[in-house]
Write an enzyme that holds these catalytic residues in place. Sequence first.
Site, PDB file in Angstrom:
ATOM      1  N   GLY A  90      22.590  16.195  13.088  1.00  0.00           N
ATOM      2  CA  GLY A  90      23.905  15.560  13.062  1.00  0.00           C
ATOM      3  C   GLY A  90      24.014  14.445  14.099  1.00  0.00           C
ATOM      4  O   GLY A  90      24.794  13.502  13.915  1.00  0.00           O
ATOM      5  N   ALA A 121      24.369  19.284  15.123  1.00  0.00           N
ATOM      6  CA  ALA A 121      25.501  20.188  14.952  1.00  0.00           C
ATOM      7  C   ALA A 121      25.335  21.344  15.923  1.00  0.00           C
ATOM      8  O   ALA A 121      24.226  21.635  16.363  1.00  0.00           O
ATOM      9  CB  ALA A 121      25.517  20.704  13.520  1.00  0.00           C
ATOM     10  N   GLU A 162      22.651  11.529  12.556  1.00  0.00           N
ATOM     11  CA  GLU A 162      23.576  11.132  11.485  1.00  0.00           C
ATOM     12  C   GLU A 162      24.775  10.355  12.040  1.00  0.00           C
ATOM     13  O   GLU A 162      25.291   9.451  11.392  1.00  0.00           O
ATOM     14  CB  GLU A 162      24.023  12.374  10.686  1.00  0.00           C
ATOM     15  CG  GLU A 162      22.883  12.917   9.812  1.00  0.00           C
ATOM     16  CD  GLU A 162      23.213  14.221   9.115  1.00  0.00           C
ATOM     17  OE1 GLU A 162      23.644  15.159   9.812  1.00  0.00           O
ATOM     18  OE2 GLU A 162      23.058  14.302   7.883  1.00  0.00           O
ATOM     19  N   GLU A 202      16.510  19.453  10.435  1.00  0.00           N
ATOM     20  CA  GLU A 202      17.202  20.532   9.722  1.00  0.00           C
ATOM     21  C   GLU A 202      16.258  21.406   8.908  1.00  0.00           C
ATOM     22  O   GLU A 202      16.480  22.596   8.736  1.00  0.00           O
ATOM     23  CB  GLU A 202      18.290  19.949   8.803  1.00  0.00           C
ATOM     24  CG  GLU A 202      19.490  19.367   9.525  1.00  0.00           C
ATOM     25  CD  GLU A 202      19.294  17.921   9.961  1.00  0.00           C
ATOM     26  OE1 GLU A 202      18.141  17.439   9.991  1.00  0.00           O
ATOM     27  OE2 GLU A 202      20.313  17.275  10.280  1.00  0.00           O
TER      28      GLU A 202
HETATM   29  C1  TC6 Z   1      22.379  19.799  12.186  1.00  0.00           C
HETATM   30  O1  TC6 Z   1      22.558  18.993  13.061  1.00  0.00           O
HETATM   31  C2  TC6 Z   1      23.087  19.764  10.923  1.00  0.00           C
HETATM   32  C3  TC6 Z   1      24.099  18.888  10.748  1.00  0.00           C
HETATM   33  C4  TC6 Z   1      24.904  18.895   9.546  1.00  0.00           C
HETATM   34  C5  TC6 Z   1      26.337  19.142   9.865  1.00  0.00           C
HETATM   35  C6  TC6 Z   1      27.220  19.154   8.664  1.00  0.00           C
HETATM   36  N1  TC6 Z   1      23.360  23.836  18.802  1.00  0.00           N
HETATM   37  O2  TC6 Z   1      15.989  24.009  23.664  1.00  0.00           O
HETATM   38  P1  TC6 Z   1      16.607  24.073  24.997  1.00  0.00           P
HETATM   39  C7  TC6 Z   1      21.191  24.939  23.327  1.00  0.00           C
HETATM   40  S1  TC6 Z   1      21.296  21.074  12.386  1.00  0.00           S
HETATM   41  C8  TC6 Z   1      23.695  24.760  19.709  1.00  0.00           C
HETATM   42  O3  TC6 Z   1      16.309  25.236  25.853  1.00  0.00           O
HETATM   43  P2  TC6 Z   1      15.189  21.668  25.713  1.00  0.00           P
HETATM   44  C9  TC6 Z   1      20.087  25.954  23.424  1.00  0.00           C
HETATM   45  O4  TC6 Z   1      20.419  27.123  22.723  1.00  0.00           O
HETATM   46  C10 TC6 Z   1      20.801  20.968  14.076  1.00  0.00           C
HETATM   47  N2  TC6 Z   1      23.016  24.953  20.859  1.00  0.00           N
HETATM   48  O5  TC6 Z   1      16.361  22.734  25.837  1.00  0.00           O
HETATM   49  C11 TC6 Z   1      20.001  26.155  24.908  1.00  0.00           C
HETATM   50  O6  TC6 Z   1      21.052  26.985  25.285  1.00  0.00           O
HETATM   51  P3  TC6 Z   1      20.856  28.088  26.429  1.00  0.00           P
HETATM   52  C12 TC6 Z   1      19.754  19.967  14.226  1.00  0.00           C
HETATM   53  C13 TC6 Z   1      21.954  24.179  21.080  1.00  0.00           C
HETATM   54  O7  TC6 Z   1      15.474  20.620  26.697  1.00  0.00           O
HETATM   55  C14 TC6 Z   1      20.307  24.774  25.477  1.00  0.00           C
HETATM   56  O8  TC6 Z   1      20.993  24.073  24.428  1.00  0.00           O
HETATM   57  N3  TC6 Z   1      19.332  19.936  15.605  1.00  0.00           N
HETATM   58  C15 TC6 Z   1      21.555  23.195  20.169  1.00  0.00           C
HETATM   59  O9  TC6 Z   1      13.866  22.375  25.731  1.00  0.00           O
HETATM   60  C16 TC6 Z   1      19.081  23.993  25.854  1.00  0.00           C
HETATM   61  O10 TC6 Z   1      18.184  23.976  24.765  1.00  0.00           O
HETATM   62  C17 TC6 Z   1      18.324  20.679  16.042  1.00  0.00           C
HETATM   63  O11 TC6 Z   1      17.725  21.448  15.315  1.00  0.00           O
HETATM   64  C18 TC6 Z   1      22.310  23.029  18.994  1.00  0.00           C
HETATM   65  N4  TC6 Z   1      22.007  22.092  18.085  1.00  0.00           N
HETATM   66  O12 TC6 Z   1      15.322  21.073  24.247  1.00  0.00           O
HETATM   67  C19 TC6 Z   1      17.957  20.469  17.473  1.00  0.00           C
HETATM   68  N5  TC6 Z   1      20.451  22.582  20.651  1.00  0.00           N
HETATM   69  O13 TC6 Z   1      20.496  27.310  27.655  1.00  0.00           O
HETATM   70  C20 TC6 Z   1      17.841  21.772  18.167  1.00  0.00           C
HETATM   71  C21 TC6 Z   1      20.198  23.155  21.835  1.00  0.00           C
HETATM   72  O14 TC6 Z   1      22.183  28.751  26.497  1.00  0.00           O
HETATM   73  N6  TC6 Z   1      17.609  21.637  19.585  1.00  0.00           N
HETATM   74  N7  TC6 Z   1      21.094  24.109  22.102  1.00  0.00           N
HETATM   75  O15 TC6 Z   1      19.753  28.957  25.952  1.00  0.00           O
HETATM   76  C22 TC6 Z   1      16.414  21.291  20.121  1.00  0.00           C
HETATM   77  O16 TC6 Z   1      15.473  20.939  19.426  1.00  0.00           O
HETATM   78  C23 TC6 Z   1      16.256  21.397  21.599  1.00  0.00           C
HETATM   79  O17 TC6 Z   1      17.230  22.284  22.059  1.00  0.00           O
HETATM   80  C24 TC6 Z   1      16.421  20.060  22.361  1.00  0.00           C
HETATM   81  C25 TC6 Z   1      16.453  20.342  23.888  1.00  0.00           C
HETATM   82  C26 TC6 Z   1      15.238  19.157  22.045  1.00  0.00           C
HETATM   83  C27 TC6 Z   1      17.714  19.378  22.016  1.00  0.00           C
END
Ligand code: TC6
Length: 693
Positions: free
Chosen positions: A101, A62, A104, A124
Amino acid sequence: METVRLARQGEIAIATIDNPPVNALGQALRADLARVLSEASTDPAVTAIVIAAAGKAFIAGADISEFGKPPLAPLLPDVLDAIEGSEKPVVAAIQGVALGGGLEVALACHARVAAASAMLGLPEIKLGLIPGAGGTQRLPRLIGAAKAFPMMLSGEPVSAGKALELGLVDEVAGGDVVAAAVTLAQALVAKGAPEPARERDDRLTAKDREAFEVLAAEASLKSGDMPNAMALIEAVRAAFTLSFAEGLAAERALFTALLADPRSKALRYVFFAEREIARVPGIDSAVKPREIARAAVIGAGTMGGGIAMCFANAGIAVTLIEQEQAQIDNGMNRVAAIYEMSVTRGSLTPAKRDERVALITPAVGLGAAAEADIVIEAAFEEMGVKQQIFGALDAIVKPGAILASNTSYLDVPTIAAATTRPQDVLGMHFFSPANVMKLLEIVRPAGVADDAVVTAMALGRRLGKVPVVVGNGFGFVGNRMLEARTRATERLLVAGALPHEVDAALTGFGFKMGPCAMADLAGNDIGWRSRKARGKTAAVADAICEAGWFGQKTGRGYFLYPDGARTGQRDPEVEALIARVSQEKGVTRRSFTADEILSRLLDPMVNEGARILEEGIAARPGDIDVIWLNGYNWPAWRGGPMHWADTIGLGVIVARLEAQAAETGDTALEPAPLLRRLAAEGKGFADLKARPV
Ligand code: TC6
């Protein structure tokens, strides 16, 4: 701009998600995905659909920045319902990461193909949440709750190979993942789509339930301050006790409640703050780092040895330098002993240990630093010593090499002035034990070149650290605020609190250790020496040191550590000593509640943080928070000191500081002008804009 492209390969429709940087499922993507799927479903020429993605991620989950705002249709669970309900088979072609998500989405598809390098997970829990788009209901149906629950509880992603073993994916593609997904989609058309996850119950057996309940009982004992582990248990249990639709509704209700929980808000704040640090205000993002192939570390003490290990662990050759053979032998023995411990514990193989030790070359004399692209000095914390080393290095190291000092307190420009190349000199402040602690303060003195700072940042990340750029100033950010807390501890002890009460207030807040236990662990003599050097006193702490009670290493400090114990016991002699100090100061001791202790410890830190921001020593409040989370064990779900202050309200902090300043007559407790201004305007630290340090 459309975030999903629809293409055709024969009778198979391929929906390619393209929403840089990580294909997060923001509203536009959800809407485009729903529309494209509907188009493909109603197109009579299409027999099956592949959901693929462009870029480094399949879908990172998400869009976290949408959380906490009013939900925008279409909601993810509704999009997934449409995918799963499609009469035409839908196959996910997963490359890169499929997280939250994102996974999912894949679970709602009728089959999943993963690239060999793909990683799949439901992280999450790390954001204080649980899966909210069916993950807790579909994953147990696909792989059994006994395997699904630990995945969701740890939040750690699994590899494609592991996912295949678990039954989470149907196939790992040897070559092109989209081509493999198209082939699988064609096969499904020929033999009929497999049962969607929501219709399966073959994995939800009595045995699976039993195994899940054992894991759930263990997890509930360890859930600590986080409410989401308990919510996760409840949601997964619903897969056994409720219908799929009821289970989804139960999951949604739990997810929505957690979204509003301040602990989850703090963790989401931390997620963005930790990414924000990569953007250094005042430095163009186009500035490129210098190349670092070889490093040198000056000083093979605990700190220098630990720093050398950081390089070796990252696969970078490093020369560890001392003045005498005996010193370097000692240093290398210490390094070898730490690696040996990891081998004994099973966290390192003997082969890896040998590889790492081989990357560290011991040497005597600064001449051995000549070939290094970066030199990190970790010698004795004294300006004369540092200046002498930097002056000598200036004549030895090649042009363009970075010269960094690991000083914790000293003025970096004064160190740089010993060289003819201040543009290459900065601070790289590691935290002890350097091979373990994540925090790295990068001190940017006036006069240092931007690309030197960018190099230190990039290197920090290569070393697996969390590098934060800070300005030059006594104690930089972390230690300066720590000192405010240390002074607060001393004030509390003199006023009537006892060491175990002070510590309990902080551990009750979520720290692993209180200030007294921490001082005992680090060695009380360190602070004592530093106070004496600066002409400062702290009556209780000084008296404890004068008695020779330096902490754990001497068996007693603020607490007693009989027979090498690691956990301290109350010491009646120390408590009597503290009472004597109060008496000598004419203080009538009184008792303090845990809440009072807490605000007296933390408010002065926030005040110091405000001064640090005012002086431009930190670029953003978030940088301060990242420092406290990664270097000082501030509990992540409290979001860091500046975020915490915002949740309390700056007006409240100002009033409490004013009251303390009036009571103690200590002008350092007067609220900082920035704190007063923000409070008066009804604002928080979060309203501040980033500025260069
Ligand atoms: C969920 O999914 C719930 C669902 C239920 C729905 C009903 N959203 O980490 P990096 C941005 S909960 C928004 O530097 P990497 C990040 O801020 C979510 N932005 O790169 C950054 O922006 P900036 C579950 C996001 O290669 C840029 O992308 N998912 C999101 O070291 C690059 O990120 C997670 O918890 C996001 N979800 O790692 C996963 N993800 O450049 C969270 C990233 O403007 N994400 N951004 O600063 C990660 O673990 C890591 O970002 C990665 C990429 C492994 C995807």
